[in-house]
Design a protein around this motif. Structure first.
Motif, PDB file in Angstrom:
ATOM      1  N   ASN A 305      79.428  65.729  23.753  1.00  0.00           N
ATOM      2  CA  ASN A 305      79.802  64.313  23.748  1.00  0.00           C
ATOM      3  C   ASN A 305      80.605  63.927  22.516  1.00  0.00           C
ATOM      4  OD1 ASN A 305      78.443  62.395  25.967  1.00  0.00           O
ATOM      5  ND2 ASN A 305      77.145  64.180  25.627  1.00  0.00           N
ATOM      6  N   ALA A 306      80.721  64.831  21.538  1.00  0.00           N
ATOM      7  CA  ALA A 306      81.540  64.529  20.362  1.00  0.00           C
ATOM      8  C   ALA A 306      82.998  64.359  20.736  1.00  0.00           C
ATOM      9  CB  ALA A 306      81.383  65.637  19.315  1.00  0.00           C
ATOM     10  N   ILE A 307      83.407  64.944  21.865  1.00  0.00           N
ATOM     11  CA  ILE A 307      84.806  64.851  22.297  1.00  0.00           C
ATOM     12  C   ILE A 307      85.050  63.577  23.084  1.00  0.00           C
ATOM     13  CG2 ILE A 307      86.618  65.988  23.629  1.00  0.00           C
ATOM     14  CD1 ILE A 307      85.198  68.627  23.130  1.00  0.00           C
ATOM     15  N   LYS A 308      84.165  63.300  24.060  1.00  0.00           N
ATOM     16  CA  LYS A 308      84.453  62.216  24.996  1.00  0.00           C
ATOM     17  C   LYS A 308      83.789  60.902  24.638  1.00  0.00           C
ATOM     18  CE  LYS A 308      80.803  64.033  28.017  1.00  0.00           C
ATOM     19  NZ  LYS A 308      80.501  64.616  29.327  1.00  0.00           N
ATOM     20  N   SER A 309      82.783  60.909  23.781  1.00  0.00           N
ATOM     21  CA  SER A 309      82.101  59.665  23.418  1.00  0.00           C
ATOM     22  C   SER A 309      82.786  59.027  22.217  1.00  0.00           C
ATOM     23  CB  SER A 309      80.626  59.927  23.087  1.00  0.00           C
ATOM     24  OG  SER A 309      79.939  60.393  24.210  1.00  0.00           O
ATOM     25  N   GLY A 310      82.710  57.695  22.173  1.00  0.00           N
ATOM     26  CA  GLY A 310      83.211  56.985  21.013  1.00  0.00           C
ATOM     27  C   GLY A 310      82.353  57.251  19.794  1.00  0.00           C
ATOM     28  N   THR A 311      82.953  57.094  18.622  1.00  0.00           N
ATOM     29  CA  THR A 311      82.219  57.396  17.388  1.00  0.00           C
ATOM     30  C   THR A 311      81.037  56.459  17.194  1.00  0.00           C
ATOM     31  OG1 THR A 311      84.315  58.128  16.441  1.00  0.00           O
ATOM     32  CG2 THR A 311      82.498  57.796  14.925  1.00  0.00           C
ATOM     33  N   GLU A 312      81.190  55.195  17.541  1.00  0.00           N
ATOM     34  CA  GLU A 312      80.085  54.240  17.383  1.00  0.00           C
ATOM     35  C   GLU A 312      78.883  54.659  18.227  1.00  0.00           C
ATOM     36  OE1 GLU A 312      79.510  51.716  15.559  1.00  0.00           O
ATOM     37  OE2 GLU A 312      81.437  51.274  14.600  1.00  0.00           O
ATOM     38  N   LEU A 314      78.257  57.631  19.410  1.00  0.00           N
ATOM     39  CA  LEU A 314      77.766  58.911  18.901  1.00  0.00           C
ATOM     40  C   LEU A 314      76.885  58.708  17.674  1.00  0.00           C
ATOM     41  CD1 LEU A 314      77.961  62.012  19.245  1.00  0.00           C
ATOM     42  CD2 LEU A 314      79.920  61.955  17.702  1.00  0.00           C
ATOM     43  N   VAL A 315      77.314  57.847  16.764  1.00  0.00           N
ATOM     44  CA  VAL A 315      76.549  57.616  15.534  1.00  0.00           C
ATOM     45  C   VAL A 315      75.227  56.922  15.837  1.00  0.00           C
ATOM     46  CG1 VAL A 315      76.555  56.316  13.375  1.00  0.00           C
ATOM     47  CG2 VAL A 315      78.554  57.626  14.019  1.00  0.00           C
ATOM     48  N   ARG A 316      75.240  55.947  16.719  1.00  0.00           N
ATOM     49  CA  ARG A 316      73.988  55.269  17.082  1.00  0.00           C
ATOM     50  C   ARG A 316      73.006  56.241  17.743  1.00  0.00           C
ATOM     51  NH1 ARG A 316      75.795  50.497  20.729  1.00  0.00           N
ATOM     52  NH2 ARG A 316      73.542  50.425  21.116  1.00  0.00           N
ATOM     53  N   SER A 317      73.539  57.124  18.574  1.00  0.00           N
ATOM     54  CA  SER A 317      72.671  58.112  19.225  1.00  0.00           C
ATOM     55  C   SER A 317      72.078  59.071  18.200  1.00  0.00           C
ATOM     56  CB  SER A 317      73.471  58.888  20.275  1.00  0.00           C
ATOM     57  OG  SER A 317      74.056  58.021  21.219  1.00  0.00           O
ATOM     58  N   LEU A 318      72.903  59.537  17.274  1.00  0.00           N
ATOM     59  CA  LEU A 318      72.403  60.426  16.225  1.00  0.00           C
ATOM     60  C   LEU A 318      71.363  59.736  15.356  1.00  0.00           C
ATOM     61  CD1 LEU A 318      75.699  62.189  15.105  1.00  0.00           C
ATOM     62  CD2 LEU A 318      73.766  63.276  16.204  1.00  0.00           C
ATOM     63  N   ASP A 319      71.586  58.458  15.080  1.00  0.00           N
ATOM     64  CA  ASP A 319      70.634  57.715  14.254  1.00  0.00           C
ATOM     65  C   ASP A 319      69.278  57.614  14.962  1.00  0.00           C
ATOM     66  OD1 ASP A 319      69.884  56.075  12.007  1.00  0.00           O
ATOM     67  OD2 ASP A 319      69.980  54.371  13.359  1.00  0.00           O
ATOM     68  N   LYS A 320      69.275  57.297  16.261  1.00  0.00           N
ATOM     69  CA  LYS A 320      68.014  57.249  17.017  1.00  0.00           C
ATOM     70  C   LYS A 320      67.344  58.618  17.061  1.00  0.00           C
ATOM     71  CE  LYS A 320      68.276  53.358  20.205  1.00  0.00           C
ATOM     72  NZ  LYS A 320      68.140  52.944  21.607  1.00  0.00           N
ATOM     73  N   PHE A 321      68.145  59.632  17.288  1.00  0.00           N
ATOM     74  CA  PHE A 321      67.623  60.999  17.353  1.00  0.00           C
ATOM     75  C   PHE A 321      67.001  61.404  16.018  1.00  0.00           C
ATOM     76  CE2 PHE A 321      68.636  65.538  16.612  1.00  0.00           C
ATOM     77  CZ  PHE A 321      67.838  66.102  17.594  1.00  0.00           C
ATOM     78  N   TYR A 322      67.691  61.123  14.928  1.00  0.00           N
ATOM     79  CA  TYR A 322      67.196  61.522  13.608  1.00  0.00           C
ATOM     80  C   TYR A 322      65.940  60.733  13.228  1.00  0.00           C
ATOM     81  CZ  TYR A 322      67.262  62.676   8.653  1.00  0.00           C
ATOM     82  OH  TYR A 322      66.921  63.107   7.394  1.00  0.00           O
ATOM     83  N   GLN A 403      89.166  57.016   8.847  1.00  0.00           N
ATOM     84  CA  GLN A 403      88.397  55.775   8.961  1.00  0.00           C
ATOM     85  C   GLN A 403      87.247  55.943   9.950  1.00  0.00           C
ATOM     86  OE1 GLN A 403      89.221  52.761   7.272  1.00  0.00           O
ATOM     87  NE2 GLN A 403      87.260  52.020   8.037  1.00  0.00           N
ATOM     88  N   ASP A 404      87.501  56.655  11.025  1.00  0.00           N
ATOM     89  CA  ASP A 404      86.467  56.879  12.031  1.00  0.00           C
ATOM     90  C   ASP A 404      85.339  57.743  11.487  1.00  0.00           C
ATOM     91  OD1 ASP A 404      86.126  55.728  14.478  1.00  0.00           O
ATOM     92  OD2 ASP A 404      86.675  57.503  15.608  1.00  0.00           O
ATOM     93  N   LEU A 405      85.676  58.727  10.678  1.00  0.00           N
ATOM     94  CA  LEU A 405      84.639  59.595  10.109  1.00  0.00           C
ATOM     95  C   LEU A 405      83.731  58.836   9.141  1.00  0.00           C
ATOM     96  CD1 LEU A 405      86.639  62.892   9.447  1.00  0.00           C
ATOM     97  CD2 LEU A 405      84.811  62.565  11.104  1.00  0.00           C
ATOM     98  N   MET A 406      84.250  57.767   8.526  1.00  0.00           N
ATOM     99  CA  MET A 406      83.435  57.005   7.584  1.00  0.00           C
ATOM    100  C   MET A 406      82.289  56.266   8.271  1.00  0.00           C
ATOM    101  SD  MET A 406      84.599  57.735   4.697  1.00  0.00           S
ATOM    102  CE  MET A 406      85.393  59.255   5.167  1.00  0.00           C
ATOM    103  N   ILE A 407      82.343  56.156   9.610  1.00  0.00           N
ATOM    104  CA  ILE A 407      81.242  55.494  10.328  1.00  0.00           C
ATOM    105  C   ILE A 407      79.947  56.276  10.134  1.00  0.00           C
ATOM    106  CG2 ILE A 407      80.473  54.731  12.614  1.00  0.00           C
ATOM    107  CD1 ILE A 407      83.333  54.382  13.419  1.00  0.00           C
TER     108      ILE A 407
END
Length: 722
Positions: A305-312, A314-322, A403-407
């Motif tokens: 999903n790193a390819i097809k999902s938006g960064t926002e 992806l980051v929210r999902s990683l935050d919940k997972f972590y 800029q996207d990576l800074m999210i």
């Protein structure tokens, strides 16, 4: 003193002087201003007067209200004192009546206590006699915990009085019912449809009925495993789903929630009673097996999903997972699953940076193909606009990706404060910029290879790409790295600041400069060989022994000048003109020294030719050597000089392969003079053109069977007419 004077004119101040204020107003203001000031003062005075009256009325009302309140309190206090006296008298009467009642009931209190004990005993006996039916009813309704609670409540009495005949039947019937309940609980442990809570309840009830043993805890784990594996299969079936947040939520609320219930139930039932190594090892092995499979699924899911999902998302999902795995660490002991989650987060960050690079690479190649097609079809001749589109594309795409990576470093994220994750974002930024520039230079260098092998790359494309590399070297790379450092300063909330090292910019600028030089040299060689091919064909395809007397300039000379003019126009769109060395304003009009002075017109030319050749060779010994394929500087003059040198050097080498008649020599003399009239304006030093053209003419003379040159005036007339 100035301050005191200002206070005197301040109408709101304590030191206000009305006379000074009035005299100043009469002196500085006109009649209209004075009247307006009067109206303003009157209006303010009326307003202040009204405010003063309001304050007086409000204070008067408050005073009257306070007086009424004090008067009322005095009256109420007297009534309250009378009420307290009456209450005291009533309390004394109640005390007397209570003593009288206690004395009258003293004799019957013992009988009441005996009756209460007898009633309690009867209720217990009733509970015992009704216990089998209560147990059967609870089991039939599925209320296993109530049945076990009732049995344990009556077990002590049955064990104490079970030897009596009246209780033996009850005890035997209860034991049979409990055995049936144990069988039902074990059957529920064996079924795969039971929830984690039901399994935990079954084991807890079995522990209460039978006690804890190693076989029971292993059976509990074995019974819990199929349901957890079913959760894993569900997550695997929904792998690559479009909603990553939904996938993480399924894992958190399904698999991990059930696993936490199993672990907490296991700890309460078995570790509290038998804290042995085998019991702990069984649990650790069970949880590690489940968590290892879940982490593998999560890694695949996030990377896909790193390819097809938006960064926002992806980051929210990683935050919940972590966050969920951080909470798991508090309940499951053994491996540090938070670190495992952090590793997945860092892998996703690097994968996201790589995806940005691949996207930029693919889109850049598409733009190159589009520009190449435009050049080939000649639909657009604005090279500067093409260069600007490429440069803006690279800068905007890389900056947007940074800029996207800074999210991933937002302060509210659970993993953003970890130094490893911050360093991973920095590495992703460095890799993105480095890989983009390195791949870009490699791609554009590949056009040089294609041009050298099959001559399929347009020369204008090489010129555009060389300028692009120069722009990246001079400002683009440093701008990107500066932008990255600025974003890191804003996003990073750690005590230690992080930044992109300066050595990266130095190395990338050097690499871009090498690519630019290679492209520019390739462009010069490409155009030089194109012009050289014209001259080569014009020399080698003609029979110079049988040419007629020259009447004009050959068409190849005009085509050569047209090609050089087109190349100059292209170079001027992208590069500065550069500096040139000019000897005189009419130097272009001179004829060759070799043709004008070294070879006088006479019947015997052998000695003249030998003398001229000897003089030319002697001049070469003491003159500076001309480097034909020397590196080209990024200026228009240097580019055109390189093209002219390659063209004239090829012209010289081709001339040496042919034999000329008198008219062939004269035709060459006309063409060379015509070229000399215009070539000097393209090079940085016109002597270079004169030297090379003199060598060409000298070589033609040496290869001529009847070396008779035309008069310079006649040559000039023919060239002017041509």
């Amino acid at each position: 003193m100035a301050s005191a004077e200002d206070e005197a004119f301040n109408i709101d101040g304590n030191s206000f002087n009305s006379d000074l204020y009035l005299s100043k107003l009469l002196k500085e203001g006109n009649l209209k201003q004075i009247m307006e000031k009067e109206c303003e003062i009157v209006r303010e005075s009326q307003y202040l007067h009204s405010e003063m009256q309001t304050l007086v009325y409000e204070n008067y009302n408050k005073f009257i209200s306070a007086t009424d309140t004090v008067r009322k309190m005095r009256k109420d206090f007297k009534n309250m004192q009378a009420e307290m006296e009456r209450l005291n008298a009533n309390m004394e009467k109640i005390t007397q009546f209570s003593g009288t009642i206690s004395d009258s009931l003293k004799d019957s209190r013992g009988a009441v206590d005996k009756l209460c004990e007898t009633g309690q005993l009867l209720r217990k006996l009733q509970f015992l006699f009704l216990l089998p039916s209560r147990l059967n009813e609870s089991i039939a309704k599925g209320l296993y915990s109530d049945a076990v609670s009732d049995y344990l409540h009556a077990q002590r009495v049955l064990e104490r009085y079970g030897s009596q005949p009246s209780f033996q039947g009850i005890q035997k019937e209860c034991e049979e019912i409990v055995n049936q309940l144990i069988t039902l609980l074990k059957e529920r442990l064996a079924t795969h449809d039971a929830t984690a809570a039901q399994l935990a309840e079954s084991v807890c009830l079995l522990v209460q009925l039978q006690g804890s043993d190693e076989a029971l805890n292993e059976k509990f784990l074995c019974s819990s495993e199929p349901r957890l594996l079913n959760h894993l299969e569900t997550l695997k079936d929904t792998n690559n789903c479009s909603d990553l947040l939904e996938w993480v939520e399924r894992g958190n609320s399904g698999l991990l929630a059930d696993l936490c219930i199993v672990v907490s139930s296991y700890n309460e039932m078995f570790l509290a009673t038998a804290n042995s190594d085998s019991v702990i090892q069984n649990l650790n092995h069970f949880t590690e097996n489940i968590m290892l499979k879940y982490l593998e699924l999560a890694k695949v899911q996030f990377e896909s999903n790193a390819i097809k999902s938006g960064t926002e998302i992806l980051v929210r999902s990683l935050d919940k997972f972590y966050r969920r795995l951080q909470a798991i660490n508090q309940q499951i002991h053994g491996n540090d699953y938070a670190n495992e989650a952090a590793d997945i987060v860092m892998t996703v960050i690097l994968s996201k940076g790589q995806n940005y690079f691949n996207m930029i690479k693919a889109q850049f190649w598409e733009r190159l193909v589009s520009i190449r097609q435009s050049i080939a079809s000649k639909t657009s001749g604005d090279l500067k606009e093409m260069l600007s589109s490429l440069q803006v594309f690279i800068m905007e795409k890389v900056q947007a990706s940074l800029q996207d990576l800074m999210i991933f470093l937002q302060s509210g994220l659970s993993f953003s404060f970890k130094p490893a994750c911050v360093n991973c974002v920095v590495k992703a930024c460095i890799d993105l910029v480095s890989d983009t520039i390195t791949d870009l230079v490699s791609v554009v260098k590949g056009f040089c290879v294609l041009q050298a092998t099959n001559n399929s790359t347009p020369a204008q494309l090489l010129l555009i790409l060389s300028k692009l590399c120069y722009e990246l070297q001079n400002s683009g790379i440093n701008c990107l790295l500066s932008q990255g450092n600025t974003l890191l300063d804003k996003a990073s909330h750690l005590a230690e600041s992080v930044c992109i090292p300066d050595s990266l910019g130095i190395n990338l600028c050097k690499h871009a400069g090498e690519g630019a030089q290679t492209l520019l040299d390739s462009y010069v060689n490409h155009v030089g060989l194109k012009v050289s091919q014209m001259l080569r064909v014009s020399v080698l395809s003609r029979e110079w022994i049988r040419v007629p007397e020259p009447r004009g300039v050959r068409a190849v000379a005009r085509r050569v000048l047209e090609a050089l003019a087109a190349a100059e126009q292209d170079a001027l769109q992208l590069y500065d003109s550069g500096t040139t060395t000019r000897q005189s304003s009419d130097s272009s009009r001179r004829t060759h020294s070799l043709s004008a002075s070294k070879l006088p017109y006479r019947s015997n030319w052998s000695n003249g030719v030998l003398d001229s050749s000897l003089a030319s060779n002697i001049n070469k010994l003491f003159s500076e050597k001309i480097e034909i394929f020397s590196p080209v500087e990024p200026t228009k003059v240097s580019i055109m000089t390189g093209i002219v040198k390659i063209s004239l050097k090829t012209f010289l080498e081709c001339v040496r392969l042919r034999t000329y008649s008198r008219y062939g020599l004269q035709q060459m003399q006309v063409d060379i003079h015509y070229l000399q009239l215009y070539l000097w304006q393209y090079v940085h030093d016109e002597n270079l053109v004169h030297i090379l053209l003199d060598e060409v003419l000298g070589s033609v003379i040496n290869r001529c069977i009847d070396p008779r040159l035309m008069e310079p005036s006649v040559v000039e007339i023919i060239c002017e007419r041509g």
